[in-house]
Design a protein around this motif. Structure first.
Motif, PDB file in Angstrom:
ATOM      1  N   VAL A 170       0.725  -1.408  -0.046  1.00  0.00           N
ATOM      2  CA  VAL A 170       0.040   0.159   0.153  1.00  0.00           C
ATOM      3  C   VAL A 170       0.901   1.450  -0.204  1.00  0.00           C
ATOM      4  CG1 VAL A 170      -1.822   1.215   1.254  1.00  0.00           C
ATOM      5  CG2 VAL A 170      -1.628  -1.289   1.327  1.00  0.00           C
ATOM      6  N   PHE A 171       2.065   1.369   0.625  1.00  0.00           N
ATOM      7  CA  PHE A 171       2.693   2.389   0.716  1.00  0.00           C
ATOM      8  C   PHE A 171       4.191   2.159   0.396  1.00  0.00           C
ATOM      9  CE2 PHE A 171      -0.300   2.595   4.216  1.00  0.00           C
ATOM     10  CZ  PHE A 171      -0.853   3.678   4.029  1.00  0.00           C
ATOM     11  N   ASP A 172       4.999   3.145  -0.046  1.00  0.00           N
ATOM     12  CA  ASP A 172       6.524   3.194  -0.290  1.00  0.00           C
ATOM     13  C   ASP A 172       6.976   4.346   0.412  1.00  0.00           C
ATOM     14  OD1 ASP A 172       8.776   2.119  -1.246  1.00  0.00           O
ATOM     15  OD2 ASP A 172       8.465   2.210  -3.356  1.00  0.00           O
ATOM     16  N   GLN A 173       8.331   4.572  -0.044  1.00  0.00           N
ATOM     17  CA  GLN A 173       8.652   5.765   0.350  1.00  0.00           C
ATOM     18  C   GLN A 173       9.618   6.311  -0.856  1.00  0.00           C
ATOM     19  OE1 GLN A 173      10.663   4.062   4.108  1.00  0.00           O
ATOM     20  NE2 GLN A 173      10.504   6.306   4.643  1.00  0.00           N
ATOM     21  N   ASP A 174       9.840   7.564  -1.011  1.00  0.00           N
ATOM     22  CA  ASP A 174      10.615   8.132  -2.016  1.00  0.00           C
ATOM     23  C   ASP A 174      11.994   8.487  -1.715  1.00  0.00           C
ATOM     24  OD1 ASP A 174      10.771  10.778  -0.707  1.00  0.00           O
ATOM     25  OD2 ASP A 174       9.146  11.725  -1.946  1.00  0.00           O
ATOM     26  N   ASP A 175      12.724   9.125  -2.749  1.00  0.00           N
ATOM     27  CA  ASP A 175      13.960   9.280  -2.303  1.00  0.00           C
ATOM     28  C   ASP A 175      14.588   9.939  -1.049  1.00  0.00           C
ATOM     29  OD1 ASP A 175      14.606   7.537  -4.506  1.00  0.00           O
ATOM     30  OD2 ASP A 175      15.181   9.246  -5.769  1.00  0.00           O
ATOM     31  N   ASP A 176      13.542  10.768  -0.678  1.00  0.00           N
ATOM     32  CA  ASP A 176      13.749  11.682   0.466  1.00  0.00           C
ATOM     33  C   ASP A 176      12.963  10.908   1.757  1.00  0.00           C
ATOM     34  OD1 ASP A 176      15.052  13.580  -0.688  1.00  0.00           O
ATOM     35  OD2 ASP A 176      13.183  14.524  -1.435  1.00  0.00           O
ATOM     36  N   GLY A 177      12.490   9.616   1.623  1.00  0.00           N
ATOM     37  CA  GLY A 177      11.800   9.107   2.804  1.00  0.00           C
ATOM     38  C   GLY A 177      10.439   9.458   3.050  1.00  0.00           C
ATOM     39  N   ILE A 178       9.781  10.054   1.975  1.00  0.00           N
ATOM     40  CA  ILE A 178       8.431  10.402   2.170  1.00  0.00           C
ATOM     41  C   ILE A 178       7.550   9.434   1.839  1.00  0.00           C
ATOM     42  CG2 ILE A 178       6.965  12.430   1.772  1.00  0.00           C
ATOM     43  CD1 ILE A 178       9.104  13.304   3.577  1.00  0.00           C
TER      44      ILE A 178
END
Length: 65
Positions: free
Chosen positions: A25-33
């Motif tokens: 359902v969720f992931d994180q972008d390169d900044d951890g967001i």
């Protein structure tokens, strides 16, 4: 019954609990967001999303049943 999941990327602090407990359902972008992958998951995903929302220290995840 259809649930909708939303995220507040401005509130996210990048703790990563969401991606750990609900990786479908969720992931994180390169900044951890947080990145929302599925705003209307199946029952298993919904249960994981509820857990992720409860673990989020910034309360950046909302699950509306």
């Amino acid at each position: 019954m259809s649930a909708v999941i939303s995220v507040d990327t401005t509130a996210c602090v990048g703790a990563g609990q969401c991606a750990l407990v609900a990786g479908d359902v969720f992931d994180q972008d390169d900044d951890g967001i947080v990145v929302l992958l599925d705003e209307s998951p199946d029952q298993a995903g919904l249960a994981s999303a509820h857990r992720a929302a409860s673990l989020c220290p910034a309360r950046a995840i909302a699950v509306e049943d």
